[in-house]
Write a protein that holds these residues in place. Structure first.
Motif, PDB file in Angstrom:
ATOM      1  N   ALA A   1       0.815  -1.221   0.000  1.00 14.21           N
ATOM      2  CA  ALA A   1       0.000   0.000   0.000  1.00 14.21           C
ATOM      3  C   ALA A   1       0.847   1.269   0.000  1.00 14.21           C
ATOM      4  CB  ALA A   1      -0.945   0.003   1.196  1.00 14.21           C
TER       5      ALA A   1
ATOM      6  N   SER B   1      -5.107  -2.283   2.625  1.00 10.59           N
ATOM      7  CA  SER B   1      -5.079  -1.336   1.505  1.00 10.59           C
ATOM      8  C   SER B   1      -4.654   0.045   1.983  1.00 10.59           C
ATOM      9  CB  SER B   1      -6.469  -1.251   0.877  1.00 10.59           C
ATOM     10  OG  SER B   1      -7.357  -0.642   1.798  1.00 10.59           O
TER      11      SER B   1
ATOM     12  N   TYR C   1      -9.421  -5.864   1.425  1.00  7.05           N
ATOM     13  CA  TYR C   1     -10.529  -6.219   0.532  1.00  7.05           C
ATOM     14  C   TYR C   1     -10.554  -7.713   0.251  1.00  7.05           C
ATOM     15  CZ  TYR C   1     -10.814  -1.193   0.054  1.00  7.05           C
ATOM     16  OH  TYR C   1     -10.920   0.142   0.338  1.00  7.05           O
TER      17      TYR C   1
ATOM     18  N   SER D   1      -1.564   3.489  -8.162  1.00  8.40           N
ATOM     19  CA  SER D   1      -2.905   3.881  -7.712  1.00  8.40           C
ATOM     20  C   SER D   1      -3.779   4.155  -8.926  1.00  8.40           C
ATOM     21  CB  SER D   1      -2.826   5.149  -6.858  1.00  8.40           C
ATOM     22  OG  SER D   1      -2.628   6.286  -7.683  1.00  8.40           O
TER      23      SER D   1
ATOM     24  N   HIS E   1      -4.174  -7.529  -4.152  1.00  9.32           N
ATOM     25  CA  HIS E   1      -4.253  -6.302  -3.346  1.00  9.32           C
ATOM     26  C   HIS E   1      -4.714  -5.127  -4.214  1.00  9.32           C
ATOM     27  CE1 HIS E   1      -2.339  -3.560  -0.134  1.00  9.32           C
ATOM     28  NE2 HIS E   1      -2.886  -2.771  -1.028  1.00  9.32           N
ATOM     29  N   LYS E   2      -4.024  -4.942  -5.337  1.00  4.31           N
ATOM     30  CA  LYS E   2      -4.273  -3.762  -6.162  1.00  4.31           C
ATOM     31  C   LYS E   2      -5.628  -3.842  -6.870  1.00  4.31           C
ATOM     32  CE  LYS E   2      -1.235  -1.113  -5.032  1.00  4.31           C
ATOM     33  NZ  LYS E   2      -1.572   0.282  -4.645  1.00  4.31           N
TER      34      LYS E   2
ATOM     35  N   GLU F   1      -8.194  -2.824  -4.381  1.00  2.00           N
ATOM     36  CA  GLU F   1      -8.189  -1.360  -4.222  1.00  2.00           C
ATOM     37  C   GLU F   1      -8.986  -0.703  -5.358  1.00  2.00           C
ATOM     38  OE1 GLU F   1      -4.196   0.235  -3.708  1.00  2.00           O
ATOM     39  OE2 GLU F   1      -4.739   2.048  -4.811  1.00  2.00           O
TER      40      GLU F   1
END
Ligand code: GLU
Ligand code: MG
Length: 419
Positions: free
Chosen positions: A15, A46, A52, A278, A395-396, A399
């Motif tokens: 993150a 995150s 998530y 991001s 993870h991404k 997000e």
């Protein structure tokens, strides 16, 4: 009030937020050995807070072990607690590195570079950010007025950075609204990424003590100017001599230097998923913002993805010569961003990759496309290892999914609140 000094040990995971645990200062000797408790699922926290999804569940124990070389202990000369922290490595309880330790991802990349070529990487990070302690004013870019209006922030920041062991190079009012930039001197290997983590935190810490924020989010509004992180790098041989420069080489690059840069160029779309990680990173990388939009390599061009920097009068050309990677921002952990550059450079050396000619392809237009490029990159599985790569992608993508339904301005606001 009575107070007892505390020390924190921190990491900067997927993150890009700096997280850790604190302990009473007197326990440092034992904490240098056993660290503090950490868990695999922490890497899935995150940037906004929630987890998530996670491949790790709620099980297992790791330790976050401080590296003595990274100690920061800054006294601000007010009544606030010192910024006293170490950066650390995530290990199994038997001391072996955990496969998803971000610092180890970079360390392994640097070791591969050394094993392949005998070379070390020297790098320096430039950081742009927005300081909330000033109003935007007409004509502010680079102005003495914008410099003046930040008051004592810049001087307090430089004092704190020096005390933190980084060597500040410069501070400037930048082009964007309320935007400033601070640059620290180059360092070799891991230490440069440690410096980038320290720089961000000490900048935030200084602003915080003045009742304001230093915001490192990639861009604060869809029509604004972004906060870039520019990573300048060069190669050194085992005796510390420059190894990337050849006055006769194409763009001034030595053979190994050209292969290293060619590897980074080759993998740029996939690297964006790591260095510009991001959703709003891709709003920053749009035309006319001095940020890259295409996979270009150029001499002295601030719109290029990779810029071959000028050699100034005085000083040895080879020592000055460096290439700037411009596709990064501060949503990325410096360990992962620098590690990705190193791994791609090593790949270029291994495969004797050639520098591209002509117009580069467009960079990914959004994070989802960049993540797909990363997933499709076979080499990335060896850089990360299967577990880390799939955790990163999960993870991404989590997000990204959390932003569904938000327009660009709302997305910018969410990232501005967290970085
Ligand atoms: N703010 C620009 C960026 O997002 C960079 C400006 C500069 O060249 O310093 O990368
Ligand atoms: Mg700048």
């Amino acid at each position: 009030m009575h107070r007892h000094p505390l020390i924190m040990v921190c990491t900067c995971e997927i993150a890009g937020r700096v997280r850790g645990k604190a302990f009473p200062a007197g326990d440092l000797p034992s904490r240098l050995v056993k660290g503090v408790g950490w868990v695999p699922t922490n890497t899935m926290i995150s940037c906004f807070g929630p987890i998530y999804s996670t491949p790790f569940g709620t099980t297992d124990d790791l330790m976050l072990v401080p590296d003595p070389a990274t100690e920061v202990n800054v006294e601000f000369g007010d009544d606030s607690a010192n910024e006293h922290f170490f950066l650390g490595d995530i290990r199994h309880l038997d001391g072996k590195p955990w496969s998803c330790c971000p610092r180890d991802f970079l360390r392994r990349g640097l070791a591969a570079l050394k094993a392949e070529t005998g070379l070390d990487l020297v790098s320096a990070f430039e950081h742009e950010f927005v300081y909330t302690g000033v109003e935007d004013a007409p004509g502010a870019p680079y102005s003495l007025d914008a410099y003046r209006r930040q008051g004592i922030f810049a001087e307090a920041l430089i004092a704190a950075l020096r005390s933190a062991g980084t060597e500040p190079d410069s501070f400037m009012p930048e082009y964007g609204a309320r935007q400033y930039e601070v640059v620290v001197d180059p360092a070799t290997g891991l230490a440069s990424a440690d410096r980038a983590v320290v720089l961000r935190e000490i900048t935030r810490a200084t602003a915080h003590r003045l009742g304001h924020r230093a915001i490192f989010a990639p861009i604060l509004s869809p029509d604004g100017v972004g906060n870039g992180v520019h990573v300048h790098f060069s190669l050194r041989d085992g005796n510390g001599r420059p190894a990337m420069y050849d006055a006769k080489g194409h763009l001034g690059l030595s053979l190994l230097g050209a292969r290293f840069v060619a590897g980074v160029m080759h993998h740029l779309p996939a690297l964006c998923a790591i260095t510009a990680p991001s959703a709003v990173s891709y709003i920053r990388m749009r035309p006319n913002r001095w940020a890259p939009t295409h996979a270009t390599l150029a001499t002295q061009d601030r719109g290029a993805a990779m810029r071959v920097c000028p050699i100034w009068p005085g000083g040895e050309p080879g020592r000055q010569f460096n290439v700037e990677y411009r596709c990064a921002d501060a949503a990325a952990s410096p360990y992962l961003a620098l590690g990705a550059i190193v791994w791609a450079g090593v790949d270029g050396i291994r495969h004797h990759r050639k520098l591209p000619h002509g117009e580069g392809a467009a960079l990914p237009a959004d994070l989802g496309t960049a993540l797909d490029a990363l997933e499709a990159t076979a080499e990335a599985k060896t850089w990360f290892g299967e577990t880390y790569l799939s955790a990163y992608l999960m993870h991404k993508r989590g997000e990204l999914a959390s932003l569904a339904g938000l327009d660009e301005a709302e997305q910018c606001a969410r990232y501005a609140a967290t970085y």
